[in-house]
Write a protein that holds these residues in place. Structure first.
Motif, PDB file in Angstrom:
ATOM      1  N   TYR A 126       0.885  -1.208   0.011  1.00 22.15           N
ATOM      2  CA  TYR A 126      -0.082   0.034   0.007  1.00 22.15           C
ATOM      3  C   TYR A 126       0.822   1.372  -0.074  1.00 22.15           C
ATOM      4  N   ILE A 249     -10.839   2.444   0.221  1.00 23.47           N
ATOM      5  CA  ILE A 249      -9.292   2.605  -0.267  1.00 23.47           C
ATOM      6  C   ILE A 249      -8.842   1.172  -0.450  1.00 23.47           C
ATOM      7  N   ASN A 250      -8.463   0.954  -1.696  1.00 25.33           N
ATOM      8  CA  ASN A 250      -7.643  -0.206  -2.155  1.00 25.33           C
ATOM      9  C   ASN A 250      -6.361   0.182  -3.086  1.00 25.33           C
ATOM     10  N   LEU A 251      -5.810  -0.884  -3.381  1.00 25.91           N
ATOM     11  CA  LEU A 251      -4.338  -0.847  -4.257  1.00 25.91           C
ATOM     12  C   LEU A 251      -4.727   0.142  -5.348  1.00 25.91           C
ATOM     13  N   GLN A 252      -5.909   0.026  -5.831  1.00 28.01           N
ATOM     14  CA  GLN A 252      -6.164   0.805  -7.092  1.00 28.01           C
ATOM     15  C   GLN A 252      -6.516   2.246  -7.109  1.00 28.01           C
ATOM     16  N   THR A 253      -7.293   2.546  -5.544  1.00 29.16           N
ATOM     17  CA  THR A 253      -7.493   3.811  -5.442  1.00 29.16           C
ATOM     18  C   THR A 253      -6.742   4.694  -4.413  1.00 29.16           C
ATOM     19  N   ILE A 254      -5.735   4.063  -3.872  1.00 26.61           N
ATOM     20  CA  ILE A 254      -4.988   4.766  -2.722  1.00 26.61           C
ATOM     21  C   ILE A 254      -4.138   6.017  -3.238  1.00 26.61           C
ATOM     22  N   VAL A 267      -6.320   2.438   6.272  1.00 28.05           N
ATOM     23  CA  VAL A 267      -6.910   1.132   5.644  1.00 28.05           C
ATOM     24  C   VAL A 267      -7.016   0.183   6.420  1.00 28.05           C
ATOM     25  N   ARG A 269      -7.995  -2.718   6.024  1.00 25.19           N
ATOM     26  CA  ARG A 269      -7.608  -4.204   5.567  1.00 25.19           C
ATOM     27  C   ARG A 269      -6.303  -4.615   5.872  1.00 25.19           C
ATOM     28  N   SER A 273      -7.607  -8.165   6.709  1.00 26.33           N
ATOM     29  CA  SER A 273      -7.533  -8.989   5.521  1.00 26.33           C
ATOM     30  C   SER A 273      -6.257  -9.454   5.192  1.00 26.33           C
TER      31      SER A 273
END
Length: 286
Positions: A126, A249-254, A267, A269, A273
């Motif tokens: 991240y 928020i994920n790896l594509q949106t951060i 984040v 997760r 996760s």
């Protein structure tokens, strides 16, 4: 290897984890029936713990403590530093000592290193995806009960920073608090009157920003806002308090959310996760 975390008792953690695995206090429990029945008491093993995937390492001092709890004379060589990014196939630790002790401690040691290294590895992913030295990645309170101090330690090893540690070290006013208080401003005002020093207030609309600031919020959590709205929110705050983007928020949106000018991105997760890292431990009789 010295290892100390504020609020975390390593000896107690090791003792209670081993007791759970050994079934202490349960009928017939208190010992490793497989090792005791198959392995001679004086047998010795050499062992190597290694990574099967590229990982960020976390938890080796805890693994060492598990082995030493059962064989204080065990020879242990830790080969990499905590927080190191290593390639698949990297040796992490070498051991030599009592075979029964190694086998009994093996699962607890591996579970811990796999879990913590998985968290550290995801946190590093991240940070890399965010690609923004002006914005700090934060974890959250979405941790497994009993493991918070270790999991938050692992996020630090991955390059993140810790959000509040619990319910005690900062107020975080969220929608349910606002629902009872009646408004964002009133909720913040009550926290200020109670003498709380750090007051994080969640806002999900731009019109909530000014009332929260006027009432005394010391940080704003900008919840589930798209990047254009985040930019507008940051402009309205105008540097008066730190801002934090959270939600969706994920790896594509951060990267896009961090680029809006917020000070932090949180984040959940990272601890909620993260998959376990693939780490093995192979033994050889000596």
């Amino acid at each position: 290897m010295a290892f100390a975390l504020t609020g975390f008792d390593l000896d107690t953690f090791v003792r209670e984890t081993l007791a759970e695995d050994l079934g202490e206090s349960l009928p017939g429990g208190g010992h490793d029936v497989t090792s005791e029945s198959v392995i001679p008491a004086d047998a010795r093993f050499a062992g190597v713990m290694d990574s099967r995937d590229p990982i960020v390492v976390a938890g080796l001092p805890v693994a060492e403590a598990f082995f030493r709890a059962l064989d204080p004379e065990m020879e242990i060589e830790v080969l990499v530093e905590e927080g190191a990014q290593v390639a698949a196939g990297t040796d992490l630790m070498r051991l030599e000592g009592n075979a029964r002790a190694m086998l009994t401690a093996e699962r607890s040691a591996l579970n811990t290193v796999q879990h913590l290294s998985g968290i550290a590895t995801m946190a590093r992913e991240y940070v890399t995806a965010m690609d923004n030295p002006d914005c700090t990645l934060l974890d959250t309170r979405k941790t497994i009960p009993g493991l918070r101090h270790l999991e938050k330690y692992a996020t630090r090893m991955g390059g993140a920073a810790n959000h509040r540690m619990g319910l005690w070290d900062a107020a975080m006013i969220k929608d349910n608090h606002v629902l009872v208080a009646g408004s964002v401003g009133e909720a913040v005002r009550r926290a200020v009157e109670a003498g709380v020093q750090e007051i994080i207030c969640e806002v999900d609309r731009l019109d909530q920003i000014e009332p929260a600031l006027q009432a005394g919020a010391t940080r704003l959590l900008l919840d589930n806002m798209a990047p254009p709205i985040l930019r507008e929110a940051v402009a309205l705050v105008a540097g008066r308090v730190p801002t934090e983007a959270s939600g969706g928020i994920n790896l594509q949106t951060i990267k896009a959310k961090a680029a809006t000018g917020v000070n932090f991105v949180s984040v959940g997760r990272l601890t909620q996760s993260a998959p376990a890292a693939d780490i093995g431990l192979d033994f050889t009789p000596i």
